[in-house]
Design a protein around this motif. Structure first.
Motif, PDB file in Angstrom:
ATOM      1  N   ALA A 170       0.944  -1.006   0.066  1.00  0.00           N
ATOM      2  CA  ALA A 170       0.189   0.070   0.130  1.00  0.00           C
ATOM      3  C   ALA A 170       0.822   1.362   0.072  1.00  0.00           C
ATOM      4  CB  ALA A 170      -1.128  -0.063   1.205  1.00  0.00           C
ATOM      5  N   HIS A 171       0.379   2.187  -0.761  1.00  0.00           N
ATOM      6  CA  HIS A 171       1.269   3.599  -0.793  1.00  0.00           C
ATOM      7  C   HIS A 171       0.144   4.489  -0.976  1.00  0.00           C
ATOM      8  CE1 HIS A 171       1.241   2.643  -4.906  1.00  0.00           C
ATOM      9  NE2 HIS A 171       1.558   3.816  -5.336  1.00  0.00           N
ATOM     10  N   TRP A 172       0.699   6.063  -1.189  1.00  0.00           N
ATOM     11  CA  TRP A 172      -0.118   7.031  -1.785  1.00  0.00           C
ATOM     12  C   TRP A 172       0.459   7.851  -2.565  1.00  0.00           C
ATOM     13  CZ3 TRP A 172       0.075   4.633   2.977  1.00  0.00           C
ATOM     14  CH2 TRP A 172      -1.183   4.311   3.580  1.00  0.00           C
ATOM     15  N   GLN A 173      -0.301   8.280  -3.498  1.00  0.00           N
ATOM     16  CA  GLN A 173       0.003   9.015  -4.551  1.00  0.00           C
ATOM     17  C   GLN A 173      -0.690  10.439  -4.883  1.00  0.00           C
ATOM     18  OE1 GLN A 173       0.366   5.636  -8.058  1.00  0.00           O
ATOM     19  NE2 GLN A 173      -1.413   6.898  -8.287  1.00  0.00           N
ATOM     20  N   ARG A 174       0.210  11.306  -5.348  1.00  0.00           N
ATOM     21  CA  ARG A 174      -0.418  12.755  -5.493  1.00  0.00           C
ATOM     22  C   ARG A 174      -1.924  12.633  -6.321  1.00  0.00           C
ATOM     23  NH1 ARG A 174       4.705  14.746  -7.974  1.00  0.00           N
ATOM     24  NH2 ARG A 174       4.877  12.838  -8.489  1.00  0.00           N
ATOM     25  N   PRO A 175      -2.854  13.470  -6.111  1.00  0.00           N
ATOM     26  CA  PRO A 175      -3.851  13.398  -6.859  1.00  0.00           C
ATOM     27  C   PRO A 175      -3.568  13.718  -8.172  1.00  0.00           C
ATOM     28  CG  PRO A 175      -4.226  14.710  -4.976  1.00  0.00           C
ATOM     29  CD  PRO A 175      -2.821  14.305  -5.011  1.00  0.00           C
ATOM     30  N   GLY A 176      -4.240  13.143  -9.416  1.00  0.00           N
ATOM     31  CA  GLY A 176      -4.023  13.614 -10.641  1.00  0.00           C
ATOM     32  C   GLY A 176      -2.831  12.836 -11.270  1.00  0.00           C
ATOM     33  N   ALA A 197      -0.689  -4.893  10.794  1.00  0.00           N
ATOM     34  CA  ALA A 197      -0.937  -5.616   9.289  1.00  0.00           C
ATOM     35  C   ALA A 197      -0.948  -4.673   8.221  1.00  0.00           C
ATOM     36  CB  ALA A 197      -2.294  -6.466   9.588  1.00  0.00           C
ATOM     37  N   PHE A 198      -1.387  -3.405   8.414  1.00  0.00           N
ATOM     38  CA  PHE A 198      -1.484  -2.567   7.521  1.00  0.00           C
ATOM     39  C   PHE A 198      -0.339  -1.934   7.355  1.00  0.00           C
ATOM     40  CE2 PHE A 198      -2.977   1.704   5.529  1.00  0.00           C
ATOM     41  CZ  PHE A 198      -3.380   1.301   4.282  1.00  0.00           C
ATOM     42  N   ALA A 199       0.300  -1.685   8.340  1.00  0.00           N
ATOM     43  CA  ALA A 199       1.799  -0.898   8.481  1.00  0.00           C
ATOM     44  C   ALA A 199       2.724  -1.769   7.568  1.00  0.00           C
ATOM     45  CB  ALA A 199       2.162  -0.723   9.805  1.00  0.00           C
ATOM     46  N   SER A 200       2.586  -3.065   7.702  1.00  0.00           N
ATOM     47  CA  SER A 200       3.510  -4.183   6.940  1.00  0.00           C
ATOM     48  C   SER A 200       3.328  -3.921   5.603  1.00  0.00           C
ATOM     49  CB  SER A 200       3.086  -5.462   7.356  1.00  0.00           C
ATOM     50  OG  SER A 200       2.261  -6.071   6.928  1.00  0.00           O
ATOM     51  N   LEU A 201       1.949  -3.728   5.034  1.00  0.00           N
ATOM     52  CA  LEU A 201       1.831  -3.447   3.626  1.00  0.00           C
ATOM     53  C   LEU A 201       2.570  -2.184   3.120  1.00  0.00           C
ATOM     54  CD1 LEU A 201      -1.924  -4.182   3.276  1.00  0.00           C
ATOM     55  CD2 LEU A 201      -0.123  -5.836   2.875  1.00  0.00           C
ATOM     56  N   ILE A 202       2.550  -1.227   4.132  1.00  0.00           N
ATOM     57  CA  ILE A 202       3.134   0.172   3.689  1.00  0.00           C
ATOM     58  C   ILE A 202       4.668  -0.086   3.674  1.00  0.00           C
ATOM     59  CG2 ILE A 202       3.407   2.438   4.384  1.00  0.00           C
ATOM     60  CD1 ILE A 202       0.669   2.099   5.980  1.00  0.00           C
ATOM     61  N   ALA A 203       5.210  -0.848   4.724  1.00  0.00           N
ATOM     62  CA  ALA A 203       6.670  -1.187   4.830  1.00  0.00           C
ATOM     63  C   ALA A 203       7.141  -1.840   3.412  1.00  0.00           C
ATOM     64  CB  ALA A 203       7.037  -1.747   5.973  1.00  0.00           C
TER      65      ALA A 203
END
Length: 128
Positions: free
Chosen positions: A57-63, A105-111
């Protein structure tokens, strides 16, 4: 001074349209300040905006344009996306009492995603 700064951050957090990068920074700031309710609200909002792919899991800038899936070539995200994802991970893990099992568990997806962004020397595209 600190109380006034936290009031300013709470005002900013209550804005309807906050950029994902701003939410990540606010979540970490509230985690450090011990404000569990604001931290959780921001993390819940961020979780809905997460890009989930290949068990990470990660985050992207909009657009931002979606990355091309090229065979035999690993995509490296821009440094701003690595940085904001790292702030979300810090906010996820910075809590008192210790993070719950679902948070870990979610932190492991980010890592997993962050570690996939390392260059061959073990560093990242930015020094931040």
């Amino acid at each position: 001074v600190v109380r006034n700064a936290l009031f300013c951050l709470e005002t900013a957090a209550s804005q309807k349209e906050n950029h994902v990068y701003t939410k990540a920074l606010l979540a970490y700031a509230f985690a450090l300040a011990g404000n569990r309710e604001k931290r959780k609200a921001l993390l819940d909002s961020l979780e809905k905006e997460a890009v989930r792919k290949d068990g990470s899991a990660h985050w992207q800038r909009p657009g931002k344009e979606p990355e091309a899936d090229l065979p035999f070539q690993r995509h490296r995200a821009p440094s701003a996306e690595v940085e904001m994802t790292a702030y979300v991970l810090l906010a996820q893990l910075t809590s008192q009492p210790a993070p719950a099992q679902e948070e870990l568990a979610f932190a492991s997806l980010i890592a997993k995603w962050i570690s996939s962004q390392q260059n061959p020397n073990g560093g990242f595209s930015s020094t931040q």
